[in-house]
Scaffold this motif. Structure first.
Motif, PDB file in Angstrom:
ATOM      1  N   LEU A 286       0.830  -1.207   0.000  1.00 56.51           N
ATOM      2  CA  LEU A 286       0.000   0.000   0.000  1.00 56.51           C
ATOM      3  C   LEU A 286       0.860   1.252   0.000  1.00 56.51           C
ATOM      4  O   LEU A 286       0.541   2.245  -0.664  1.00 56.51           O
ATOM      5  N   MET A 287       1.969   1.201   0.723  1.00 54.72           N
ATOM      6  CA  MET A 287       2.872   2.352   0.766  1.00 54.72           C
ATOM      7  C   MET A 287       3.431   2.646  -0.620  1.00 54.72           C
ATOM      8  O   MET A 287       3.525   3.805  -1.043  1.00 54.72           O
ATOM      9  N   ALA A 288       3.811   1.598  -1.345  1.00 53.61           N
ATOM     10  CA  ALA A 288       4.342   1.782  -2.701  1.00 53.61           C
ATOM     11  C   ALA A 288       3.294   2.408  -3.617  1.00 53.61           C
ATOM     12  O   ALA A 288       3.596   3.329  -4.393  1.00 53.61           O
ATOM     13  N   TRP A 291       2.497   6.503  -3.400  1.00 52.50           N
ATOM     14  CA  TRP A 291       3.405   7.585  -3.785  1.00 52.50           C
ATOM     15  C   TRP A 291       2.923   8.400  -4.996  1.00 52.50           C
ATOM     16  O   TRP A 291       2.952   9.639  -4.955  1.00 52.50           O
ATOM     17  N   PRO A 292       2.483   7.764  -6.103  1.00 53.11           N
ATOM     18  CA  PRO A 292       2.085   8.580  -7.263  1.00 53.11           C
ATOM     19  C   PRO A 292       0.899   9.490  -6.996  1.00 53.11           C
ATOM     20  O   PRO A 292       0.716  10.490  -7.711  1.00 53.11           O
ATOM     21  N   THR A 293       0.075   9.186  -5.978  1.00 56.07           N
ATOM     22  CA  THR A 293      -1.109  10.018  -5.728  1.00 56.07           C
ATOM     23  C   THR A 293      -0.726  11.417  -5.247  1.00 56.07           C
ATOM     24  O   THR A 293      -1.563  12.328  -5.306  1.00 56.07           O
ATOM     25  N   VAL A 301      -7.278  14.715  -1.858  1.00 60.85           N
ATOM     26  CA  VAL A 301      -6.512  13.504  -2.151  1.00 60.85           C
ATOM     27  C   VAL A 301      -5.160  13.542  -1.442  1.00 60.85           C
ATOM     28  O   VAL A 301      -4.683  12.523  -0.922  1.00 60.85           O
ATOM     29  N   LEU A 302      -4.534  14.703  -1.404  1.00 63.36           N
ATOM     30  CA  LEU A 302      -3.263  14.845  -0.700  1.00 63.36           C
ATOM     31  C   LEU A 302      -3.407  14.486   0.775  1.00 63.36           C
ATOM     32  O   LEU A 302      -2.581  13.769   1.344  1.00 63.36           O
ATOM     33  N   TYR A 303      -4.471  14.982   1.406  1.00 63.92           N
ATOM     34  CA  TYR A 303      -4.698  14.679   2.820  1.00 63.92           C
ATOM     35  C   TYR A 303      -4.981  13.191   3.027  1.00 63.92           C
ATOM     36  O   TYR A 303      -4.462  12.570   3.967  1.00 63.92           O
ATOM     37  N   MET A 304      -5.809  12.630   2.162  1.00 64.36           N
ATOM     38  CA  MET A 304      -6.128  11.207   2.286  1.00 64.36           C
ATOM     39  C   MET A 304      -4.871  10.358   2.091  1.00 64.36           C
ATOM     40  O   MET A 304      -4.616   9.406   2.842  1.00 64.36           O
ATOM     41  N   TRP A 371       6.971   8.348  -9.040  1.00 61.89           N
ATOM     42  CA  TRP A 371       6.856   7.058  -9.732  1.00 61.89           C
ATOM     43  C   TRP A 371       8.085   6.185  -9.486  1.00 61.89           C
ATOM     44  O   TRP A 371       7.985   4.955  -9.422  1.00 61.89           O
ATOM     45  N   ILE A 372       9.237   6.798  -9.328  1.00 65.96           N
ATOM     46  CA  ILE A 372      10.428   6.036  -8.949  1.00 65.96           C
ATOM     47  C   ILE A 372      10.234   5.415  -7.568  1.00 65.96           C
ATOM     48  O   ILE A 372      10.605   4.259  -7.328  1.00 65.96           O
TER      49      ILE A 372
END
Length: 394
Positions: A286-288, A291-293, A301-304, A371-372
């Motif tokens: 989930l952590m991986a 990141w792109p969000t 979305v940033l807060y979530m 994305w990296i």
């Protein structure tokens, strides 16, 4: 005899103080960039040089802490951080500021080794899980404090007040170390004379332990992404989203707050579901994915994403520190295994912020960096699944 919990809280305050120094730059990085008129790659060096210095000091620090004692090593580390901050406070030149970060990183490495060693030497085994669960919050707690107060102090007052406050904190914490950390009761000559040849064989064996290096790689993947994020997120949000520095700092504050909760809960989850591979793999997966969000334009979305990242972000450090003693080949070489772990941790810190800075200079945005982080995170998931299978087979 000093009370184990007094020793613990003294060591914990040293760890948090060291983290305050480590995270002194990210909350005010955009102000530093304006002051010194530097490139993004140059600013990335402020965290990378710190990590490089930590590598230089932490590994030998783990080898000498028993010779000189945890109190001396911890005080030496705090003293070096004090000197490094003085350099950063007094200079008008970016190079001297960078040298100050180098000195701070050396001090951080010594303190990062001495503090948990003090806990391990004095805490009874029946309380060790609780103690290390609390200890694992030292980095996110330090980050939370700096992102919470740093931008307001630096924006509304002056950078000199910001760094002067750090000097005061280090001075107070140094007094705690002097009063409550144990002295070195075993003469150095006696320590070095015991099984010297065997100890060297153990060290060489542990340094060849592929499983410990696998843990170090997992930790490096975590710190690459996490420290790149913490270093650049306020710059990214102020420049691309038009947020103020105080508003942008709310994102890493949210992440750090929930990482503290995650640190405290992840040990219980691993213990309860120790034979279930999903308990190992799901949080880093989930952590991986999250990141792109952070490249999305929606503030909700940033807060979530920040909440989710925090809730799963404390899992990997807990896993690494919990499994390192079990994967060490001998009880005598657990300290060497921890040195390898610290090495991996700081390789990630060394590379992550600098890679993000270079990408910003040459591509013009931070989106590729997110994305990296996804790709590196998926690689960590594969390595964690190997650790899970080893646990089930043991």
């Amino acid at each position: 005899m000093l009370s184990p919990w007094r020793v613990f809280w003294a060591a914990f305050t040293a760890g948090v103080a060291a983290t305050l120094v480590q995270f002194a730059v990210p909350p005010v990085l955009i102000l530093i960039q304006v002051k010194y008129q530097t490139s993004y790659a140059s600013n990335g060096l402020l965290m990378s040089v710190f990590a490089f210095a930590t590598i230089l000091s932490a590994v030998p620090g783990g080898l000498i802490v028993q010779r000189y004692g945890v109190r001396k090593i911890s005080l030496a580390g705090l003293g070096l951080m004090f000197v490094g901050i003085l350099l950063s406070l007094a200079t008008r030149y970016f190079l001297v500021f960078l040298i100050g970060r180098l000195v701070q990183g050396i001090g951080f490495g010594l303190t990062a080794v001495a503090a948990p060693s003090a806990i391990g030497q004095t805490m009874p085994s029946k309380h060790m899980d609780l103690a290390m669960g609390i200890w694992s919050t030292w980095v996110p707690l330090g980050s939370l404090i700096m992102f919470g107060v740093g931008p307001s102090i630096a924006s509304h007052f002056h950078m000199s007040l910001y760094f002067s406050g750090l000097l005061l904190v280090i001075g107070v914490v140094a007094v705690f170390q002097w009063l409550f950390l144990p002295r070195n009761d075993v003469p150095p000559t006696q320590q070095l004379s015991r099984d010297k040849t065997v100890s060297r064989q153990f060290v060489k064996s542990e340094l060849k332990n592929a499983n410990v290096w696998l843990l170090a790689m997992i930790f490096a993947s975590f710190t690459f992404a996490f420290f790149a994020f913490n270093t650049w997120i306020t710059v990214y949000l102020t420049q691309s989203r038009g947020l103020s520095l105080t508003q942008a700092s709310r994102i890493p504050i949210l992440v750090s707050f929930f990482v503290v909760i995650s640190n405290l809960c992840s040990g219980w989850i691993l213990k309860k579901y120790r034979d279930k591979i999903f308990a190992y793999v799901l949080p880093p997966f989930l952590m991986a994915l999250i990141w792109p969000t952070f490249s999305f334009h929606s503030i909700p979305v940033l807060y979530m994403s920040s909440v989710i990242l925090g809730l799963v972000g404390g899992f990997i450090p807990t896993l690494v520190f919990a499994k390192a003693p079990a994967l060490a080949r001998k009880s005598e070489t657990v300290g060497i295994a921890m040195c390898v772990i610290i090495f991996g941790e700081n390789i990630g810190i060394l590379l992550g912020p600098e890679v993000f800075g270079l990408l910003r200079d040459y591509i013009g945005n931070f989106v590729v960096g997110f994305w990296i982080c996804l790709l590196i995170g998926l690689g960590a998931v594969m390595n964690i699944s190997k650790i899970a299978r080893m646990h089930r087979e043991s």
